[in-house]
Design a protein around this motif. Sequence first.
Motif, short mmCIF file in Angstrom:
data_model
loop_
_atom_site.label_atom_id
_atom_site.label_comp_id
_atom_site.label_asym_id
_atom_site.label_seq_id
_atom_site.Cartn_x
_atom_site.Cartn_y
_atom_site.Cartn_z
N ARG A 226 39.07 37.92 45.88
CA ARG A 226 39.07 36.48 46.09
C ARG A 226 40.36 36.00 46.74
NH1 ARG A 226 37.08 34.05 41.20
NH2 ARG A 226 35.09 34.37 42.19
N ASN A 227 41.52 36.56 46.35
CA ASN A 227 42.79 36.12 46.89
C ASN A 227 42.99 36.58 48.32
OD1 ASN A 227 43.43 34.86 44.53
ND2 ASN A 227 44.58 36.58 43.71
N ALA A 228 42.25 37.57 48.78
CA ALA A 228 42.44 38.10 50.12
C ALA A 228 41.79 37.21 51.18
CB ALA A 228 41.87 39.51 50.20
N LYS A 229 40.83 36.39 50.79
CA LYS A 229 40.14 35.56 51.76
C LYS A 229 40.96 34.30 52.06
CE LYS A 229 35.58 37.12 50.47
NZ LYS A 229 34.28 36.76 49.95
N ILE B 40 28.47 46.67 31.77
CA ILE B 40 29.45 47.42 32.55
C ILE B 40 29.37 47.02 34.03
CG2 ILE B 40 30.05 49.72 33.40
CD1 ILE B 40 29.32 50.76 30.59
N ILE B 41 28.16 46.91 34.55
CA ILE B 41 27.99 46.52 35.95
C ILE B 41 28.52 45.09 36.17
CG2 ILE B 41 26.25 45.98 37.70
CD1 ILE B 41 24.65 48.38 36.56
N GLY C 10 32.59 41.50 38.42
CA GLY C 10 33.59 40.46 38.18
C GLY C 10 34.99 40.90 38.57
N THR C 11 35.32 42.14 38.30
CA THR C 11 36.64 42.66 38.66
C THR C 11 36.79 42.73 40.17
OG1 THR C 11 36.72 43.96 36.63
CG2 THR C 11 38.20 44.61 38.40
#
Length: 61
Positions: free
Chosen positions: A35-38, A22-23, A28-29
């Motif tokens: 990732r797309n914000a950087k 779960i962690i 990963g989520t």
Amino acid sequence: MDWGVVLTVVAVVAVAFVLVMIIAMLIGTIRSTRRNAKPGRKENWSHTKDKEFLPWEDDDR
């Protein structure tokens, strides 16, 4: 060893495994959404961007 001890150890190992999974999914989520914000990072494949693409259609060959 008593069967109660064995079952307790198995249960603890199973719960630990589930918690680790779960962690890992949460990490990963979070990483995939941030990732797309950087700037300078490559974008991930998006279902909304490629929703018209169907690889099994004959006219795309």
